[in-house]
Design a protein around this motif. Sequence first.
Motif, mmCIF file in Angstrom:
data_model
loop_
_atom_site.group_PDB
_atom_site.id
_atom_site.type_symbol
_atom_site.label_atom_id
_atom_site.label_comp_id
_atom_site.label_asym_id
_atom_site.label_seq_id
_atom_site.Cartn_x
_atom_site.Cartn_y
_atom_site.Cartn_z
ATOM 1 N N GLY A 155 18.569 10.208 36.519
ATOM 2 C CA GLY A 155 18.957 10.460 35.132
ATOM 3 C C GLY A 155 17.782 10.293 34.185
ATOM 4 N N TRP A 156 18.094 9.902 32.948
ATOM 5 C CA TRP A 156 17.071 9.771 31.903
ATOM 6 C C TRP A 156 16.688 8.310 31.702
ATOM 7 N N ARG A 157 15.382 8.064 31.540
ATOM 8 C CA ARG A 157 14.854 6.702 31.359
ATOM 9 C C ARG A 157 13.982 6.697 30.103
ATOM 10 N N PRO A 158 14.165 5.738 29.197
ATOM 11 C CA PRO A 158 13.373 5.732 27.956
ATOM 12 C C PRO A 158 11.938 5.249 28.201
ATOM 13 N N PHE A 159 11.009 5.971 27.605
ATOM 14 C CA PHE A 159 9.582 5.647 27.694
ATOM 15 C C PHE A 159 9.004 5.565 26.280
ATOM 16 N N ILE A 193 7.680 16.199 35.527
ATOM 17 C CA ILE A 193 8.831 15.449 35.033
ATOM 18 C C ILE A 193 9.506 16.310 33.963
ATOM 19 N N SER A 194 10.741 15.961 33.635
ATOM 20 C CA SER A 194 11.376 16.539 32.454
ATOM 21 C C SER A 194 11.319 15.514 31.335
ATOM 22 N N LEU A 195 11.067 15.987 30.133
ATOM 23 C CA LEU A 195 11.058 15.161 28.926
ATOM 24 C C LEU A 195 12.165 15.650 28.017
ATOM 25 N N ARG A 196 12.897 14.714 27.387
ATOM 26 C CA ARG A 196 13.989 15.086 26.499
ATOM 27 C C ARG A 196 13.825 14.416 25.154
ATOM 28 N N GLU A 254 12.602 10.350 26.402
ATOM 29 C CA GLU A 254 13.312 10.108 27.649
ATOM 30 C C GLU A 254 12.743 11.005 28.739
ATOM 31 N N LEU A 255 12.570 10.430 29.929
ATOM 32 C CA LEU A 255 11.978 11.164 31.039
ATOM 33 C C LEU A 255 12.868 11.100 32.272
ATOM 34 N N SER A 256 12.814 12.166 33.061
ATOM 35 C CA SER A 256 13.406 12.155 34.395
ATOM 36 C C SER A 256 12.349 11.694 35.386
ATOM 37 N N ALA A 257 12.788 11.381 36.600
ATOM 38 C CA ALA A 257 11.847 10.985 37.647
ATOM 39 C C ALA A 257 11.037 12.206 38.105
ATOM 40 N N PRO A 258 9.835 11.995 38.638
ATOM 41 C CA PRO A 258 9.015 13.118 39.098
ATOM 42 C C PRO A 258 9.698 13.906 40.212
ATOM 43 N N GLY A 259 9.422 15.203 40.243
ATOM 44 C CA GLY A 259 9.980 16.057 41.281
ATOM 45 C C GLY A 259 9.251 17.377 41.341
ATOM 46 N N GLY A 260 9.747 18.275 42.167
ATOM 47 C CA GLY A 260 9.154 19.594 42.303
ATOM 48 C C GLY A 260 8.554 19.806 43.679
ATOM 49 N N GLU A 261 8.565 21.067 44.125
ATOM 50 C CA GLU A 261 8.071 21.392 45.464
ATOM 51 C C GLU A 261 6.629 21.900 45.445
ATOM 52 N N PHE A 262 6.010 21.955 44.256
ATOM 53 C CA PHE A 262 4.607 22.373 44.154
ATOM 54 C C PHE A 262 3.746 21.107 44.133
ATOM 55 N N TYR A 263 3.028 20.882 45.215
ATOM 56 C CA TYR A 263 2.147 19.718 45.266
ATOM 57 C C TYR A 263 1.146 19.883 46.407
#
Length: 396
Positions: A155-159, A193-196, A254-263
């Motif tokens: 989910g979303w975590r405040p930074f 990451i996603s930022l909201r 607010e940020l989501s955890a890192p992800g994605g298949e490009f690495y």
Amino acid sequence: MKLMNEQQKDLVRATIPVLQSSGVALTTHFYQRMLNHNPELKHIFNQGHQGAGQQQQALAGAVLAYASHIDDPSVLLPVVERIAHKHVSLGIRAEHYAIVGKHLLASIQEVLGDAATPELIDAWAAAYGKLAELFIDLESSFYQQSVDAAGGWSGWRPFRIVRKQAESAEITSFYMQPIDGGSLPDYQPGQYISLRVYVEELGIYQPRQYSLSDMAGANQFRISVKRQGASETTPEGKVSNLLHANYDVGQLVELSAPGGEFYLQQSNRPVVLLSGGVGITPMIAIGKTLHQQGQREIHFVHSARNSQVHAFKSVSDAFAEKGAKVHYFYDKPQADEAYARTAPFAIADVLPSAPLEAEYYLCGPLPFMRHYISELKAHGVPETQIYAEAFGAGGV
């Protein structure tokens, strides 16, 4: 979920001509319908892409591809995995699929009219059920992996923004730490990451995905955001301009955890990093990681409009000092920019000595990506050695 029968598959295949001619009309109707009935979902969808029609076009293409491969949807698994990573970064959950399915089937009925027989709707309900089940299972595994990782979350975590630094005339880096003081998970160089943030003008939260532009391990995240100006076809980027203008050190996002298949893949092959514009951001994370490991031949190729918008040049210059082969290309290099050649470049000018042995990573605007992926394939580079990350709602 019971298997589709052959009659249902035939009915889905029979809609392919309609999807080819009217797919965007169908998905446009679908989004309007769903967001009118479930306005809470506006917080999930990029309203900029909605306004420009990008999400409608992307969904139309996905529905057509699914119908075209209804006998063996497994061939779409790489695309499904890419979309699933995006869904997880945006907080899409299993319960959302029932809402999507309800409005998708209603849209098929409303757009096709009398042609949408009960049998056709039943066939598409079965097809959608299979696809939803695939996404739900895959995304559930991604959520679990994120929670199980040391420092991970769902989910979303405040930074809090702890540093803000201009990297070029258009790109600014934001360094962020979690306000709970907890640790952060490691991530693969190249992931995002996603930022909201809350967009007061729209009255809703808006998420955006940004590549992590530094290597993991500092217990902070860094993203580097391009301020998106308006063009003839698209409005200015609301979130990117908001971040540049209104978000300073001390403010919260607010940020989501890192992800994605490009690495970066684990191998001993030479690595060629090809970026255009703000596509340089994941390449910095990959390049720094490669130099820390110190085991692989590195080629760093970056194309920009000019030196004013060329971000992280000092970082990639340092790559060259450590042995990497670095190439810069500008649209119109000036007399004092002899280090850069004129863009666009020919792929043959930047290939390593054994081009078929290398891995290629590309990130940038879609035309840039499509052109150089095509050039690499024309030179015989296997598709399995080409990795690409495209910004926006579409793919390559």
